[in-house]
Design a protein around this motif. Structure first.
Motif, PDB file in Angstrom:
ATOM      1  N   LEU A 112       0.852  -0.984   0.081  1.00  0.00           N
ATOM      2  CA  LEU A 112      -0.202  -0.359  -0.215  1.00  0.00           C
ATOM      3  C   LEU A 112       0.823   1.575   0.615  1.00  0.00           C
ATOM      4  N   GLY A 113       2.242   1.134   0.918  1.00  0.00           N
ATOM      5  CA  GLY A 113       2.700   2.381   0.175  1.00  0.00           C
ATOM      6  C   GLY A 113       3.201   2.663  -0.637  1.00  0.00           C
ATOM      7  N   ILE A 114       3.504   1.685  -2.040  1.00  0.00           N
ATOM      8  CA  ILE A 114       3.940   1.951  -2.485  1.00  0.00           C
ATOM      9  C   ILE A 114       3.082   2.561  -3.467  1.00  0.00           C
ATOM     10  N   ILE A 115       1.530   2.308  -3.461  1.00  0.00           N
ATOM     11  CA  ILE A 115       0.631   2.684  -4.382  1.00  0.00           C
ATOM     12  C   ILE A 115       0.069   3.810  -4.289  1.00  0.00           C
ATOM     13  N   ARG A 116       0.087   4.048  -2.593  1.00  0.00           N
ATOM     14  CA  ARG A 116       0.270   5.646  -2.817  1.00  0.00           C
ATOM     15  C   ARG A 116       0.952   6.692  -2.936  1.00  0.00           C
ATOM     16  N   LYS A 117       2.337   5.460  -3.012  1.00  0.00           N
ATOM     17  CA  LYS A 117       2.777   6.805  -3.898  1.00  0.00           C
ATOM     18  C   LYS A 117       2.741   7.652  -4.706  1.00  0.00           C
ATOM     19  N   THR A 118       1.830   6.618  -5.981  1.00  0.00           N
ATOM     20  CA  THR A 118       1.969   6.975  -7.179  1.00  0.00           C
ATOM     21  C   THR A 118       0.941   7.906  -6.663  1.00  0.00           C
ATOM     22  N   ARG A 119      -0.162   7.810  -5.861  1.00  0.00           N
ATOM     23  CA  ARG A 119      -0.951   9.496  -6.107  1.00  0.00           C
ATOM     24  C   ARG A 119       0.011  10.131  -5.125  1.00  0.00           C
ATOM     25  N   GLU A 120       1.265  10.078  -4.960  1.00  0.00           N
ATOM     26  CA  GLU A 120       1.455  11.646  -4.295  1.00  0.00           C
ATOM     27  C   GLU A 120       2.552  12.184  -4.985  1.00  0.00           C
ATOM     28  N   HIS A 121       3.168  11.332  -6.200  1.00  0.00           N
ATOM     29  CA  HIS A 121       4.539  11.574  -6.931  1.00  0.00           C
ATOM     30  C   HIS A 121       4.197  13.613  -7.892  1.00  0.00           C
ATOM     31  N   LYS A 122       4.880  14.362  -7.871  1.00  0.00           N
ATOM     32  CA  LYS A 122       5.462  15.069  -7.566  1.00  0.00           C
ATOM     33  C   LYS A 122       4.855  15.150  -9.841  1.00  0.00           C
ATOM     34  N   ALA A 123       5.174  13.856 -10.174  1.00  0.00           N
ATOM     35  CA  ALA A 123       5.595  13.910 -12.136  1.00  0.00           C
ATOM     36  C   ALA A 123       4.260  13.308 -12.398  1.00  0.00           C
ATOM     37  N   VAL A 124       3.320  12.208 -12.150  1.00  0.00           N
ATOM     38  CA  VAL A 124       2.062  11.889 -11.939  1.00  0.00           C
ATOM     39  C   VAL A 124       1.217  13.063 -11.651  1.00  0.00           C
ATOM     40  N   LEU A 125      -0.094  12.929 -12.104  1.00  0.00           N
ATOM     41  CA  LEU A 125      -1.347  13.174 -12.389  1.00  0.00           C
ATOM     42  C   LEU A 125      -2.338  12.134 -11.998  1.00  0.00           C
ATOM     43  N   LEU A 126      -2.283  10.920 -12.133  1.00  0.00           N
ATOM     44  CA  LEU A 126      -3.391   9.875 -12.242  1.00  0.00           C
ATOM     45  C   LEU A 126      -2.858   9.362 -11.581  1.00  0.00           C
ATOM     46  N   GLY A 127      -2.863   8.731 -10.669  1.00  0.00           N
ATOM     47  CA  GLY A 127      -2.068   7.682  -9.543  1.00  0.00           C
ATOM     48  C   GLY A 127      -2.944   6.276  -9.689  1.00  0.00           C
ATOM     49  N   ALA A 128      -2.466   5.196  -8.823  1.00  0.00           N
ATOM     50  CA  ALA A 128      -2.971   3.821  -9.003  1.00  0.00           C
ATOM     51  C   ALA A 128      -3.976   4.042  -8.258  1.00  0.00           C
ATOM     52  N   SER A 129      -5.761   2.879  -8.541  1.00  0.00           N
ATOM     53  CA  SER A 129      -6.760   3.482  -8.344  1.00  0.00           C
ATOM     54  C   SER A 129      -6.716   2.358  -6.751  1.00  0.00           C
ATOM     55  N   PRO A 130      -7.508   2.391  -6.027  1.00  0.00           N
ATOM     56  CA  PRO A 130      -8.188   0.975  -5.324  1.00  0.00           C
ATOM     57  C   PRO A 130      -8.002  -0.016  -5.977  1.00  0.00           C
ATOM     58  N   ARG A 131      -8.917  -0.887  -6.974  1.00  0.00           N
ATOM     59  CA  ARG A 131      -8.449  -1.866  -8.092  1.00  0.00           C
ATOM     60  C   ARG A 131      -6.928  -2.655  -8.366  1.00  0.00           C
TER      61      ARG A 131
END
Length: 318
Positions: free
Chosen positions: A229-248
């Protein structure tokens, strides 16, 4: 509950079958089998002629599953995939004529050559495992796996897959070109005909369905769950990312890790399982900001950066 020896033997035989047809791609075959056991779908993006279609056909033959293939093009309609209701004039009644989606292993070849309207017909199929035609819902055979191939986006006559559909693929992978020695071996093996013609099934769909239930008992500790989950949540917070990984994506990631551990003969998940699978489960689910793409940043490099900055748990075997 320990992984059954019978299951490990079956998976090993399926893997040997596939490796006899698709040479030098042991890891990619392992990813495909991981998705199969986890009950997920796979998107294979690669240039033509690298063995994508042969791999899926060999898989279907090895597990004795019903196999159908859809060749996508701009003229194909949603009803060509899902099926259509046909009126019987004598009985004055509509009958459902199933489309090719009513199968165990469905190969959607060159999916990005179909229009977005046709691509969207697969959304219900991939998530709900059924199709709805004229208000009537029809369940797909079980188990069901959709394998799609895709040419690189910059090829002519292709359409980008919508984010909602990409999110329904458990994994995205690529086969790539073989090395020189493997390609020479490939030529020698094909002198006697297609290796796939000599394949025999080594299991059946009921055993695959049983494995899909069996992996639910694979143990994932709280520490590894938090790591995932730490990796998943980091995809939503990374400055280069507009849309991170979903709960799916989180659910797919968890099931993929359990299936991968199962294929290794373990009844527990290790942090290395999470690290190995992260690029294949998450890269196609990350939408980068336009300025990031201009700076030649891609999803894989973002994930590598995230993995380096998330603390790896120290766990003991159960």
């Amino acid at each position: 509950m320990p992984v059954r020896n019978e299951s490990i033997q079956i998976i090993s035989e399926v893997r040997n079958n596939l490796e006899s047809c698709i040479l030098g791609k042991s890891f990619e075959i392992q990813l495909l089998l991981t998705a199969l056991v986890a009950g997920g779908h796979v998107l294979i993006e690669d240039v033509p002629g690298t063995g994508k279609t042969q791999l899926i056909k060999a898989l279907a033959k090895s597990i004795n599953g019903e196999y159908r293939r859809i060749q996508c093009n701009p003229d194909i309609l949603p009803s060509d995939i899902t099926g259509v209701s046909v009126f019987h004039p004598r009985e004055e009644h509509f009958y459902f004529r199933p489309g090719p989606v009513m199968t165990n292993i469905l190969l959607v070849d060159e999916i990005n050559r179909a229009t977005t309207k046709t691509q969207s017909a697969l959304l219900e199929v991939m998530e709900e495992r059924n199709v709805t035609v004229d208000g009537e819902t029809h369940e797909l055979p079980k188990p069901f796996m959709l394998c799609a191939t895709q040419n690189p986006i910059d090829f002519e006559g292709t359409y980008m897959l919508p984010e909602a559909q990409l999110d329904r693929f458990m994994m995205k992978m690529s086969l790539g070109y073989p090395d020189a020695a493997t390609e020479k071996n490939l030529l020698l093996k094909h002198q006697d005909g297609q290796p796939i013609d000599r394949l025999t099934s080594v299991t059946h769909m009921e055993q695959i369905a049983a494995m899909q239930i069996e992996i639910r008992d694979i143990y994932m500790s709280d520490a590894i769950t938090d790591y995932l989950l730490g990796i998943i949540r980091k995809t939503r917070e990374h400055k280069a990312v507009l849309l991170g990984a979903s709960p799916r994506a989180s659910l797919s990631f968890m099931m993929a890790c359990k299936a991968y551990a199962f294929l290794q003969g373990r009844d527990f998940v290790l942090p290395d399982d999470v690290k190995v699978l992260a690029p294949y489960v998450l890269s196609h689910r990350i939408l980068l900001r336009p300025e990031s793409r201009l700076e030649s940043i891609n999803a894989t490099s973002v994930l590598q950066s995230i993995i380096q900055h998330v603390n790896v748990p120290v766990t003991m075997e159960r």
